[in-house]
Motif scaffolding. Structure first.
Motif, short mmCIF file in Angstrom:
data_model
loop_
_atom_site.label_atom_id
_atom_site.label_comp_id
_atom_site.label_asym_id
_atom_site.label_seq_id
_atom_site.Cartn_x
_atom_site.Cartn_y
_atom_site.Cartn_z
N UNK A 1 0.83 -1.21 0.00
CA UNK A 1 0.00 0.00 0.00
C UNK A 1 0.86 1.26 0.00
N UNK A 2 1.95 1.24 0.75
CA UNK A 2 2.89 2.38 0.75
C UNK A 2 3.44 2.59 -0.65
N UNK A 3 3.85 1.49 -1.29
CA UNK A 3 4.44 1.58 -2.63
C UNK A 3 3.47 2.22 -3.63
N UNK A 4 2.25 1.69 -3.69
CA UNK A 4 1.31 2.20 -4.69
C UNK A 4 0.73 3.57 -4.31
N UNK A 5 0.65 3.86 -3.02
CA UNK A 5 0.17 5.19 -2.61
C UNK A 5 1.20 6.27 -2.90
N UNK A 6 2.45 5.89 -3.13
CA UNK A 6 3.47 6.83 -3.61
C UNK A 6 3.51 6.87 -5.14
N UNK A 7 3.39 5.69 -5.76
CA UNK A 7 3.52 5.58 -7.21
C UNK A 7 2.49 6.42 -7.95
N UNK A 8 1.21 6.26 -7.60
CA UNK A 8 0.17 6.89 -8.40
C UNK A 8 0.11 8.41 -8.28
N UNK A 9 0.36 9.01 -7.09
CA UNK A 9 0.47 10.48 -7.07
C UNK A 9 1.63 11.01 -7.90
N UNK A 10 2.74 10.27 -7.91
CA UNK A 10 3.87 10.67 -8.76
C UNK A 10 3.46 10.64 -10.23
N UNK A 11 2.77 9.57 -10.62
CA UNK A 11 2.30 9.46 -12.01
C UNK A 11 1.33 10.60 -12.34
N UNK A 12 0.45 10.92 -11.39
CA UNK A 12 -0.48 12.04 -11.59
C UNK A 12 0.28 13.33 -11.87
N UNK A 13 1.27 13.61 -11.04
CA UNK A 13 2.05 14.84 -11.18
C UNK A 13 2.73 14.92 -12.53
N UNK A 14 3.40 13.86 -12.92
CA UNK A 14 4.14 13.86 -14.19
C UNK A 14 3.21 13.86 -15.39
N UNK A 15 2.09 13.14 -15.30
CA UNK A 15 1.18 13.08 -16.44
C UNK A 15 0.46 14.41 -16.64
#
Length: 312
Positions: free
Chosen positions: A100-114
């Motif tokens: 959960x920690x991994x994916x809760x970091x991954x998707x906000x990063x993807x949001x920011x970059x996208x």
């Protein structure tokens, strides 16, 4: 991850929003409703874009990727929270918490970059319309999306790899409704200086530089729009950028709101409520922002719904 003075399987305890049993059915129904709206809304966006040939353009390609990320982000957090409320069990295993920690970091990063990539797409479309299709070709679009995923995956793995060396004591209660990185680090008995330094550094880099890119793109866009002689062209340009600007404002606004809430208050409940805005509310609102402000998306959604109803 290691523990001191503990035996058996390591588990964390998610304290959630409230221990009031009378509020649990309301909280369960509230978040279940928002989760279903999030999944269905973003799924309809993806299906509308894929089914309508007129929407097979770079802008809608990025939009469908954003919708996919929003579905995954909500699915990382909300289902586990609903299960905990329904079963009245607040524990989460070490492995599940790390995931959960991994994916809760991954998707906000993807949001920011996208969102930054989408700003660049609008910049090319409005400032260089004659070269738009040549610049934003399928190869470049795929490369940009791949790059955002690569950066997100690598950064998230870096955080997780550092967490694997931490030692935890007896107090394993997380004052949140999901396993959030900074909350986990506060439970560690070992030194977390390197983890905290990395968080501050990468948050600054991923927060500031994409925002600078977005602001630069829109400064050029506004300058180009002001030079347009046609009022119809100006209106069309503003309408295509309005949805993206609304989503950017909502994303960064909720992120800043959570940061300042955490800084000015020691109430874990207030921080949890503020976190709902970017983990649940923002992914839920994005499809409405894009569909209500965009005639092409509304038309595609109308056609998709009519097809679905005709099949019933």
């Amino acid at each position: 991850m290691e523990t001191e003075n503990q035996t058996g399987v390591l588990e964390f305890i998610l304290l959630g929003f409230s221990e009031d049993l009378e509020l649990q059915p309301f909280i369960f129904g509230f978040f279940l409703t928002m989760y279903l709206i999030t999944v269905l809304g973003n799924l309809f966006i993806i299906l509308a874009v894929s089914s309508d040939a007129h929407l097979h353009t770079p802008m809608y390609f990025f939009l469908s990727n954003l919708s996919l990320i929003d579905i995954c982000f909500s699915s990382t957090i909300v289902p586990k929270m609903l299960v905990n409320i329904h079963t009245e069990k607040k524990t989460i295993s070490c492995v599940d918490c790390l995931i959960q920690v991994y994916f809760s970091m991954l998707f906000p990063i993807l949001d920011t970059l996208l969102l930054t990539v989408m700003a660049y797409d609008r910049f090319v479309a409005i400032c260089h319309p004659l070269h738009y299709l040549a610049i934003m070709n399928p190869c470049l679009c795929s490369l940009l999306v791949f790059t955002t995923w690569f950066i997100g995956v690598m950064i998230s793995l870096l955080h997780i790899s550092l967490m694997m060396h931490l030692t935890f004591c007896k107090d394993l209660e997380i004052p949140h409704f999901f396993c959030e990185l900074t909350k986990i680090l506060k439970l560690a008995c070992s030194d977390t200086f390197l983890n905290s330094t990395l968080i501050y550094f990468l948050t600054g880099v991923l927060g500031v530089f994409p925002l600078i890119g977005i602001l630069f793109s829109y400064s050029r866009i506004v300058s180009s729009i002001r030079k347009m002689s046609s009022s119809g062209g100006k209106q069309k340009a503003f309408s295509t950028c309005g949805s993206h600007l609304s989503v950017v404002s909502l994303f960064y606004g909720t992120g800043v709101g959570v940061y300042f809430t955490s800084a000015v208050t020691h109430s874990s409940q207030k921080v949890s409520i503020a976190s709902v805005m970017y983990t649940v509310v923002t992914p839920m609102l994005n499809p409405f922002i894009y569909s209500l402000r965009n005639k092409d998306v509304k038309g595609a959604l109308g056609m998709l719904l009519s097809r679905v109803l005709s099949c019933l």
